[in-house]
Design an enzyme around this catalytic site. Structure first.
Site, mmCIF file in Angstrom:
data_model
loop_
_atom_site.group_PDB
_atom_site.id
_atom_site.type_symbol
_atom_site.label_atom_id
_atom_site.label_comp_id
_atom_site.label_asym_id
_atom_site.label_seq_id
_atom_site.Cartn_x
_atom_site.Cartn_y
_atom_site.Cartn_z
ATOM 1 N N HIS A 115 3.463 3.438 -9.150
ATOM 2 C CA HIS A 115 3.279 2.009 -9.406
ATOM 3 C C HIS A 115 4.559 1.386 -9.980
ATOM 4 C CE1 HIS A 115 -0.831 2.244 -8.243
ATOM 5 N NE2 HIS A 115 -1.215 2.986 -9.278
ATOM 6 N N SER B 258 -6.858 -5.893 -6.039
ATOM 7 C CA SER B 258 -8.056 -6.446 -5.424
ATOM 8 C C SER B 258 -9.230 -6.389 -6.395
ATOM 9 C CB SER B 258 -8.403 -5.686 -4.138
ATOM 10 O OG SER B 258 -9.076 -4.491 -4.437
ATOM 11 N N SER B 259 -10.253 -7.175 -6.093
ATOM 12 C CA SER B 259 -11.454 -7.160 -6.938
ATOM 13 C C SER B 259 -12.155 -5.807 -6.860
ATOM 14 C CB SER B 259 -12.402 -8.284 -6.512
ATOM 15 O OG SER B 259 -12.642 -8.252 -5.116
ATOM 16 N N GLU B 260 -11.870 -5.023 -5.802
ATOM 17 C CA GLU B 260 -12.450 -3.691 -5.679
ATOM 18 C C GLU B 260 -11.681 -2.644 -6.486
ATOM 19 O OE1 GLU B 260 -11.745 -5.565 -2.944
ATOM 20 O OE2 GLU B 260 -13.749 -6.072 -2.213
ATOM 21 N N ASN B 261 -10.449 -2.963 -6.900
ATOM 22 C CA ASN B 261 -9.628 -1.981 -7.603
ATOM 23 C C ASN B 261 -10.143 -1.641 -9.002
ATOM 24 O OD1 ASN B 261 -6.426 -3.061 -6.204
ATOM 25 N ND2 ASN B 261 -7.878 -1.540 -5.482
ATOM 26 N N ASP C 206 0.838 -1.193 0.000
ATOM 27 C CA ASP C 206 0.000 0.000 0.000
ATOM 28 C C ASP C 206 0.876 1.247 0.000
ATOM 29 O OD1 ASP C 206 -2.259 1.537 0.052
ATOM 30 O OD2 ASP C 206 -2.737 1.170 2.164
ATOM 31 N N LEU D 80 -7.282 -5.177 7.028
ATOM 32 C CA LEU D 80 -7.006 -6.281 6.107
ATOM 33 C C LEU D 80 -7.455 -5.990 4.678
ATOM 34 C CD1 LEU D 80 -7.804 -9.526 8.133
ATOM 35 C CD2 LEU D 80 -5.607 -8.816 7.179
ATOM 36 N N SER D 81 -8.429 -5.109 4.518
ATOM 37 C CA SER D 81 -8.925 -4.763 3.181
ATOM 38 C C SER D 81 -9.300 -5.999 2.355
ATOM 39 C CB SER D 81 -7.888 -3.908 2.432
ATOM 40 O OG SER D 81 -7.722 -2.660 3.053
#
Length: 244
Positions: free
Chosen positions: A39, A67-70, A22, A197-198
């Site tokens: 990045h 992540s799947s949320e990204n 992160d 943990l996100s």
């Protein structure tokens, strides 16, 4: 005669270290640089961390890459991240293979571009017999989705008559996770000072030791890894059965 366990400061190093990487965007923003540069520097930190983990005798290194949320991030940033992933898989594969690193990817691949899936398959196949360290990249990954996926698989086994409901236990769930042959992480590191943990490895980290480091991921290096491992080695691990 069995090889002795790798030691750090007189204590065994953790077999499996997981890292929530992160701080790339904050690193770039603090330097008035584009997000992509953060990045890119983060990818360099990955290279250095994998090398350090291998040298320290860590057997498994899991990195939370995407992540799947990204997917909800700005489209250009997502494209940049996927482009960096392509470059990493192409440019680093030879060195990873030469250094005995096995590459594995966990997460859902359906939403990934076909060429990325091809690069993943090539990396996994090329390195499948390597045993120095296993690099597990969590890509399009979500811990809740992983558990839900395991539940669906168990339900399908019950429906097919292969499994009784009363036989579903923790081991049965574990067997349906993305990498059931990989031991739980003893140590989880999160950089950038965030302490959550996100949605990362929710099942596997039931008794994992957490270390939260203020360093932003692009600045993470061997010294930071050693610092986290030293913190882990200095703790007395408890597994629920001990009092006090």
């Amino acid at each position: 005669m069995a090889n002795p366990e790798p030691q750090f400061g007189g204590a065994p190093v953790p077999r499996h270290v997981a890292i929530i990487m992160d701080g790339n965007r904050r690193w770039a923003r603090g330097r008035n640089l584009p997000r992509l540069e953060g990045h890119r520097r983060g990818a360099e930190a990955v290279r250095n961390t994998v090398r350090a983990a291998a040298e320290m005798g860590i057997e498994y290194l899991t990195l939370f890459a995407f992540s799947s949320e990204n997917w909800s991030r700005p489209q250009q940033e997502v494209r940049d991240l996927m482009g960096l992933l392509r470059l990493y898989l192409r440019r680093e594969l030879a060195e990873l293979h030469a250094n005995g690193v096995r590459v594995r990817i966990i997460g859902e691949r359906d939403e990934l571009d076909p060429d990325i899936c091809g690069l993943i398959e090539r990396a996994e196949e090329t390195t499948r017999n390597n045993g120095r360290v296993t690099l597990i990249i969590a890509l399009n990954y979500g811990g809740q989705a992983e558990i839900a996926r395991a539940a669906r698989e168990l339900a399908q086994r019950v429906a097919r008559g292969e499994l009784k409901v009363e036989d579903i236990d923790e081991a049965a769930v574990w067997s349906c996770l993305y990498a059931p042959d990989v031991p739980e992480p003893e140590l989880l590191i999160r950089t950038s000072g965030e302490q959550r943990l996100s949605n990362f490895m929710l099942w596997q980290t039931a008794y994992t030791e957490f270390v939260f480091d203020d360093v932003l991921w692009p600045d993470f290096d061997r010294a930071a890894l050693e610092r986290a491992v030293a913190t882990y080695c200095g703790r007395e691990r408890r597994f629920g059965g001990q009092v006090g």
